[in-house]
Design a protein around this motif. Structure first.
Motif, PDB file in Angstrom:
ATOM      1  N   ASP A   1      -8.331   3.602  -3.123  1.00  0.00           N
ATOM      2  CA  ASP A   1      -7.708   4.774  -2.510  1.00  0.00           C
ATOM      3  C   ASP A   1      -8.516   6.032  -2.791  1.00  0.00           C
TER       4      ASP A   1
ATOM      5  N   THR B   1      -7.482   6.925   1.243  1.00  0.00           N
ATOM      6  CA  THR B   1      -6.475   6.376   2.157  1.00  0.00           C
ATOM      7  C   THR B   1      -5.065   6.468   1.573  1.00  0.00           C
ATOM      8  N   GLY B   2      -4.767   7.639   1.026  1.00  0.00           N
ATOM      9  CA  GLY B   2      -3.385   7.831   0.589  1.00  0.00           C
ATOM     10  C   GLY B   2      -2.920   6.736  -0.351  1.00  0.00           C
ATOM     11  N   PRO B   3      -1.662   6.465  -0.343  1.00  0.00           N
ATOM     12  CA  PRO B   3      -1.174   5.460  -1.282  1.00  0.00           C
ATOM     13  C   PRO B   3      -1.217   4.050  -0.712  1.00  0.00           C
ATOM     14  N   TRP B   4      -1.768   3.870   0.482  1.00  0.00           N
ATOM     15  CA  TRP B   4      -1.541   2.605   1.184  1.00  0.00           C
ATOM     16  C   TRP B   4      -2.217   1.423   0.524  1.00  0.00           C
TER      17      TRP B   4
END
Lengths: 135, 243
Positions: free
Chosen positions: A64, A69-72
Motif C-alpha cells: 500500500d 493504494t489506500g487500505p485495499w
C-alpha cells in the motif's frame, strides 16, 4: 541391567547391543512425542495463525505504501494471511508438518515419521502417553 | 525499586563493553556474552566428550554421543539419507538453541532465546538457506511448490498467494514459537517467585509451584530446541523433495 558385566564380556555386550538395536527399529520410534501435553500443540496452532496474519498484513501495508493504494491491499492481504493461517493450522492438525502444498501422502521418506513433528502434530491421543516427553 | 523487581527486568539488554562502528552500536552485551559462553560450552562439551573415545563410553562421552545420535536420527527420520550432509547446520542450530535455553535456566543469567530478534535471525538464516537450496536443487521448478496439485486452474489466483504467504510465514512462526515459549516461561517463573516473599508463611505454596515450574521449564528448553531442529529438517526435506 548392569549386573553380570564381567570384563571380557565384550562379545556379550556386542550381542546385546545388536539385539537392542534390532528391537529399537520398529518404525515408530523416537521423534514421535505423540500425545504430549496439549499446551505445546495449542501454542503451535496459535503461533501459526498469528505468523501468517503478520506476514499478510505486513505485505499489505508495504504494498500500500509503495503503490499508494489506500487500505485495499492491506485488507486483501490480511484476508489472504488469515486464509494461509487457517491452512497452516489445517496442515498441522492433519499432521503434515510445516509442509506447503497438499501432498496427501507418498512422497518424502516416510509419512509416519514426518508427522512425528513438534508439539505432537499427530492426531492427539492416538497412543498412550509414553515417557519420551523429553525427546 | 519496582523496576528492579519487575518480572521483565531479566530480559533487559545491558551493555558490557561499548563498541561503536561508525554510526552502528555493536557493543558487547550480556546477550552476546551468554552466546559466547554457549558456543564455548558446546565446543568444550563435544571436544572433551570425544577426547578419549572408549568402547564403553564414560558419562561425558555418552552424553556427547547421545546428542550426536539424537540429531542424526532426527535427520534420518525426517529427511532420509540425503539429509546427512546437512547434519552440521542442524546440529549447530540444535546445540546452540539448547545451550541457550539451558543457560537461561541458570539463576542471574540471561536467556538470549527469549529475544525475538535472536530467534528471528536464526529462523531467517534457516529460511533463506532452505529457499536457496530449493532453487539450487530444482531451479525454476521450485515455483511448482506453490501450486497445489489437483486443483482446477480457476482457483490458482486465489490459492497460489495463500501458499506463498504460508511459505513466507515460516520464519515468523519458527522464531515466534521459540521466543514466546522462553519469554512466557521465564516471566511466569519470576511472577510466581515474586509471590513467595509477599505471602509470608503461605509462600511455600508458590515456592513449591516454582520448583515444579523450573522442571517444566527445563523440559521446554529441550523441547523447543528439538522443535527448532525438527522444523529445520522438515523445511530441508520440503526443499529437497517438492511434491
Amino acid at each position: 541391567m548392569s549386573e553380570s558385566d564381567k570384563p571380557g564380556a565384550l562379545q556379550d555386550l556386542d550381542a546385546r547391543l545388536r539385539r537392542l538395536k534390532a528391537q529399537e527399529h520398529p518404525p515408530e520410534r523416537a521423534g514421535s512425542p505423540a500425545s504430549r501435553s496439549g499446551y505445546g500443540f495449542a501454542m503451535r496452532l496459535g503461533v501459526e495463525i498469528v505468523a501468517a496474519l503478520i506476514v499478510g498484513a505486513g505485505i499489505g501495508i508495504l504494498l500500500d505504501q509503495w503503490l499508494g493504494t489506500g487500505p485495499w491491499l492491506l485488507i486483501a492481504f490480511f484476508v489472504l494471511g488469515a486464509a494461509a493461517g487457517m491452512m497452516n493450522v489445517y496442515r498441522v492438525v492433519r499432521g503434515i508438518g510445516g509442509a506447503v502444498g497438499y501432498r496427501a501422502g507418498g512422497s518424502g521418506p516416510d509419512q509416519g515419521q514426518r508427522s512425528g513433528g513438534p508439539g505432537g502434530t499427530k492426531p492427539a491421543g492416538r497412543r498412550p502417553p509414553d515417557d519420551d516427553e523429553d525427546a | 525499586m519496582a523496576d528492579k523487581h519487575s518480572p521483565l527486568s531479566q530480559f533487559e539488554i545491558k551493555t558490557l563493553v561499548p563498541i561503536r562502528l561508525g554510526e552502528t552500536d555493536i557493543s558487547f552485551t550480556n546477550s552476546a556474552l551468554v552466546m559466547v559462553i554457549a558456543v564455548v560450552l558446546v565446543v568444550l562439551f563435544l571436544t572433551i566428550g570425544s577426547r578419549r573415545p572408549a568402547l564403553v563410553p564414560g558419562r561425558l562421552q555418552s552424553m556427547a554421543e547421545l546428542a550426536y545420535e539424537f540429531v542424526g536420527n532426527l535427520i534420518r527420520d525426517t529427511v532420509g539419507n540425503e539429509g546427512r550432509r546437512y547434519f552440521p547446520i542442524i546440529f549447530t542450530v540444535f546445540m546452540f538453541v539448547l545451550f541457550g535455553n539451558l543457560l537461561g535456566m541458570v539463576p542471574y543469567s540471561f536467556t538470549f532465546t527469549s529475544h525475538i530478534i535472536v530467534t528471528f535471525a536464526m529462523a531467517l538464516v534457516v529460511f533463506i538457506a532452505v529457499t536457496i537450496l530449493g532453487f539450487v536443487k530444482h531451479g525454476m521448478h521450485f515455483f511448482s511448490f506453490f501450486v497445489p496439485p489437483g486443483v482446477s486452474k480457476v482457483m490458482w489466483p486465489l490459492l497460489i498467494p495463500i501458499e506463498i504467504l504460508s511459505y513466507l510465514s515460516r520464519p515468523i512462526s519458527l522464531s515466534v514459537r521459540l521466543f514466546a515459549n522462553m519469554l512466557a516461561g521465564h516471566t511466569l517463573l519470576k511472577v510466581f517467585a515474586g509471590f513467595v516473599p509477599a505471602l509470608g508463611v503461605a509462600g511455600v505454596l508458590p515456592l513449591a509451584f516454582v520448583s515444579a515450574l523450573t522442571g517444566l521449564e527445563i523440559v521446554i528448553a529441550f523441547l523447543q530446541a528439538y522443535v527448532f531442529a525438527i522444523l529445520t529438517c522438515l523445511y530441508i526435506n520440503d526443499a529437497l523433495h517438492l511434491h
